[in-house]
Design a protein around this motif. Structure first.
Motif, PDB file in Angstrom:
ATOM      1  N   HIS A  95       0.795  -1.119   0.016  1.00 53.35           N
ATOM      2  CA  HIS A  95       0.030   0.057  -0.007  1.00 53.35           C
ATOM      3  C   HIS A  95       0.859   1.230   0.041  1.00 53.35           C
ATOM      4  O   HIS A  95       1.647   1.431   0.806  1.00 53.35           O
ATOM      5  CB  HIS A  95      -1.027  -0.122   1.255  1.00 53.35           C
ATOM      6  N   VAL A  96       0.695   1.972  -1.091  1.00 52.64           N
ATOM      7  CA  VAL A  96       1.573   3.216  -1.305  1.00 52.64           C
ATOM      8  C   VAL A  96       1.459   4.052  -0.051  1.00 52.64           C
ATOM      9  O   VAL A  96       2.631   4.773   0.734  1.00 52.64           O
ATOM     10  CB  VAL A  96       1.256   4.005  -2.458  1.00 52.64           C
ATOM     11  N   TYR A  97       0.244   4.380   0.328  1.00 53.97           N
ATOM     12  CA  TYR A  97      -0.188   5.116   1.626  1.00 53.97           C
ATOM     13  C   TYR A  97      -0.737   4.069   2.559  1.00 53.97           C
ATOM     14  O   TYR A  97      -1.633   3.416   2.209  1.00 53.97           O
ATOM     15  CB  TYR A  97      -1.041   6.344   1.390  1.00 53.97           C
ATOM     16  N   PRO A  98      -0.222   3.794   3.725  1.00 52.26           N
ATOM     17  CA  PRO A  98      -0.470   2.723   4.588  1.00 52.26           C
ATOM     18  C   PRO A  98      -1.755   2.794   4.999  1.00 52.26           C
ATOM     19  O   PRO A  98      -2.463   3.758   4.954  1.00 52.26           O
ATOM     20  CB  PRO A  98       0.339   2.871   5.636  1.00 52.26           C
ATOM     21  N   LYS A  99      -2.356   1.339   4.816  1.00 55.23           N
ATOM     22  CA  LYS A  99      -3.807   1.288   5.409  1.00 55.23           C
ATOM     23  C   LYS A  99      -4.342   1.978   6.870  1.00 55.23           C
ATOM     24  O   LYS A  99      -5.357   2.617   6.906  1.00 55.23           O
ATOM     25  CB  LYS A  99      -4.312  -0.226   5.578  1.00 55.23           C
ATOM     26  N   SER A 106      -7.023   0.731  -3.315  1.00 54.28           N
ATOM     27  CA  SER A 106      -7.532   1.029  -4.846  1.00 54.28           C
ATOM     28  C   SER A 106      -6.436   0.759  -5.676  1.00 54.28           C
ATOM     29  O   SER A 106      -5.147   0.504  -5.376  1.00 54.28           O
ATOM     30  CB  SER A 106      -8.096   2.233  -4.508  1.00 54.28           C
ATOM     31  N   TRP A 107      -6.563   0.809  -7.067  1.00 55.31           N
ATOM     32  CA  TRP A 107      -5.528   0.706  -8.015  1.00 55.31           C
ATOM     33  C   TRP A 107      -4.660   1.788  -7.839  1.00 55.31           C
ATOM     34  O   TRP A 107      -3.358   1.342  -8.084  1.00 55.31           O
ATOM     35  CB  TRP A 107      -6.271   0.952  -9.513  1.00 55.31           C
ATOM     36  N   GLU A 108      -4.893   3.071  -7.296  1.00 59.52           N
ATOM     37  CA  GLU A 108      -3.886   4.122  -7.285  1.00 59.52           C
ATOM     38  C   GLU A 108      -3.381   3.997  -6.034  1.00 59.52           C
ATOM     39  O   GLU A 108      -2.190   4.946  -5.752  1.00 59.52           O
ATOM     40  CB  GLU A 108      -4.702   5.111  -7.266  1.00 59.52           C
ATOM     41  N   ASN A 109      -3.481   3.025  -4.985  1.00 56.73           N
ATOM     42  CA  ASN A 109      -2.641   2.940  -3.827  1.00 56.73           C
ATOM     43  C   ASN A 109      -2.021   1.474  -3.745  1.00 56.73           C
ATOM     44  O   ASN A 109      -1.469   1.368  -2.653  1.00 56.73           O
ATOM     45  CB  ASN A 109      -3.588   3.040  -2.646  1.00 56.73           C
ATOM     46  N   ARG A 134       8.774   3.929  -9.202  1.00 53.86           N
ATOM     47  CA  ARG A 134       9.244   4.047 -10.824  1.00 53.86           C
ATOM     48  C   ARG A 134       8.059   4.451 -11.593  1.00 53.86           C
ATOM     49  O   ARG A 134       8.328   5.107 -12.567  1.00 53.86           O
ATOM     50  CB  ARG A 134       9.753   2.678 -10.949  1.00 53.86           C
ATOM     51  N   ARG A 135       6.860   4.071 -11.130  1.00 53.73           N
ATOM     52  CA  ARG A 135       5.806   4.650 -12.180  1.00 53.73           C
ATOM     53  C   ARG A 135       4.466   4.924 -11.106  1.00 53.73           C
ATOM     54  O   ARG A 135       4.343   4.001 -10.256  1.00 53.73           O
ATOM     55  CB  ARG A 135       5.487   3.393 -13.172  1.00 53.73           C
ATOM     56  N   ARG A 136       3.560   5.848 -11.500  1.00 54.06           N
ATOM     57  CA  ARG A 136       2.604   6.126 -10.747  1.00 54.06           C
ATOM     58  C   ARG A 136       1.758   5.209 -11.001  1.00 54.06           C
ATOM     59  O   ARG A 136       1.115   4.960 -12.047  1.00 54.06           O
ATOM     60  CB  ARG A 136       2.214   7.326 -11.147  1.00 54.06           C
ATOM     61  N   PRO A 137       0.947   4.472  -9.867  1.00 52.54           N
ATOM     62  CA  PRO A 137       0.100   3.406 -10.099  1.00 52.54           C
ATOM     63  C   PRO A 137      -1.336   3.899 -10.355  1.00 52.54           C
ATOM     64  O   PRO A 137      -1.887   5.118  -9.967  1.00 52.54           O
ATOM     65  CB  PRO A 137      -0.069   2.710  -8.622  1.00 52.54           C
ATOM     66  N   ARG A 138      -2.109   3.513 -11.578  1.00 49.81           N
ATOM     67  CA  ARG A 138      -3.294   3.868 -12.001  1.00 49.81           C
ATOM     68  C   ARG A 138      -3.909   2.423 -12.542  1.00 49.81           C
ATOM     69  O   ARG A 138      -3.543   1.459 -12.555  1.00 49.81           O
ATOM     70  CB  ARG A 138      -3.005   4.819 -13.200  1.00 49.81           C
ATOM     71  N   HIS A 139      -5.377   2.730 -12.639  1.00 56.95           N
ATOM     72  CA  HIS A 139      -6.269   1.676 -12.996  1.00 56.95           C
ATOM     73  C   HIS A 139      -5.795   1.282 -14.366  1.00 56.95           C
ATOM     74  O   HIS A 139      -5.477   2.236 -15.230  1.00 56.95           O
ATOM     75  CB  HIS A 139      -7.798   2.364 -12.991  1.00 56.95           C
TER      76      HIS A 139
END
Length: 172
Positions: A95-99, A106-109, A134-139
Motif C-alpha cells: 500500500h503506497v499510503y499505509p492502510k 484501490s488501483w492508485e494505492n 518508478r511509475r505512478r500506479p493507476r487503473h
C-alpha cells in the motif's frame, strides 16, 4: 479450433468454436475475413474454415472491467518491484499510503513490491522512507483485444494479429 469474432466495426468481441462460426456465416449473420487452409467437409461440398469472422450487425456490449486482485496488480506492474525494479517470483503487494493511516484498497494505492523494499518502507509513505515509485500506479486500461489475448493464454493464430495487435503491426 478457435475463431476470432469481430464486431461490425472490427473491434474484437470474443473467441468461439469453428462450428459456431460456421453457423453464424451460414445464416448470414457474419462474414469470413480470414480462413484456415483446411476446409470443412460435408456430404456434398467443402466449406471454408474461418479463422476470423466479422458480425454483419453491431453488437452493443459493455467495456471489459478489470477486477482489483493480486494477480491483476502484478500483471499491471509486469511482476516488477515498483521501488527498485527487481523481478521476483515471491513479490508482495504494498500500500503506497499505509492502510492504518487511511490508505485505501484501490488501483492508485497498490503496487508490486519485492520483500526487501516492502520491509524497508514499512508503515511509512514512500517520501518518509526515502523511496521513489518508478511509475505512478493507476487503473489499467483494458481493451477488448487484450481481454481476448488473456483468454487465449497467448496462443493466438497469426491471422488474428492485425485485429488484436494493430499498433505492434504498424510499428514493425
Amino acid at each position: 479450433m478457435q475463431v476470432l469474432v469481430l464486431n461490425q466495426n472490427y473491434e474484437p468481441l470474443n473467441l468461439c468454436a469453428d462450428r459456431r462460426a460456421f453457423v453464424l456465416v451460414d445464416k448470414g449473420k457474419a462474414e469470413i475475413l480470414e480462413r484456415f487452409p483446411n476446409d470443412i467437409p460435408s456430404a456434398h461440398a467443402f466449406h471454408p474454415r474461418a479463422s476470423v469472422i466479422r458480425m454483419m450487425y453491431y453488437v452493443n456490449r459493455p467495456r471489459p472491467v478489470v477486477k482489483l486482485t493480486r494477480r491483476e496488480v502484478f500483471a499491471r506492474d509486469n511482476y516488477t518491484c515498483q521501488y527498485c525494479g527487481r523481478r521476483e517470483s515471491d513479490s508482495t503487494i504494498d500500500h503506497v499510503y499505509p492502510k492504518f493511516r487511511g490508505g485505501t484498497r484501490s488501483w492508485e494505492n497498490l503496487v508490486t513490491s519485492c520483500k526487501p523494499c516492502n520491509r524497508r518502507k514499512g508503515g511509512r509513505s514512500p517520501r518518509e522512507a526515502g523511496m521513489r515509485l518508478r511509475r505512478r500506479p493507476r487503473h489499467p486500461v483494458v481493451t477488448p483485444g487484450r481481454m481476448i489475448l488473456r483468454r487465449a493464454n497467448g496462443h493466438i493464430h497469426g491471422s488474428w494479429e492485425p485485429f488484436l495487435l494493430p499498433k505492434v503491426r504498424r510499428a514493425g
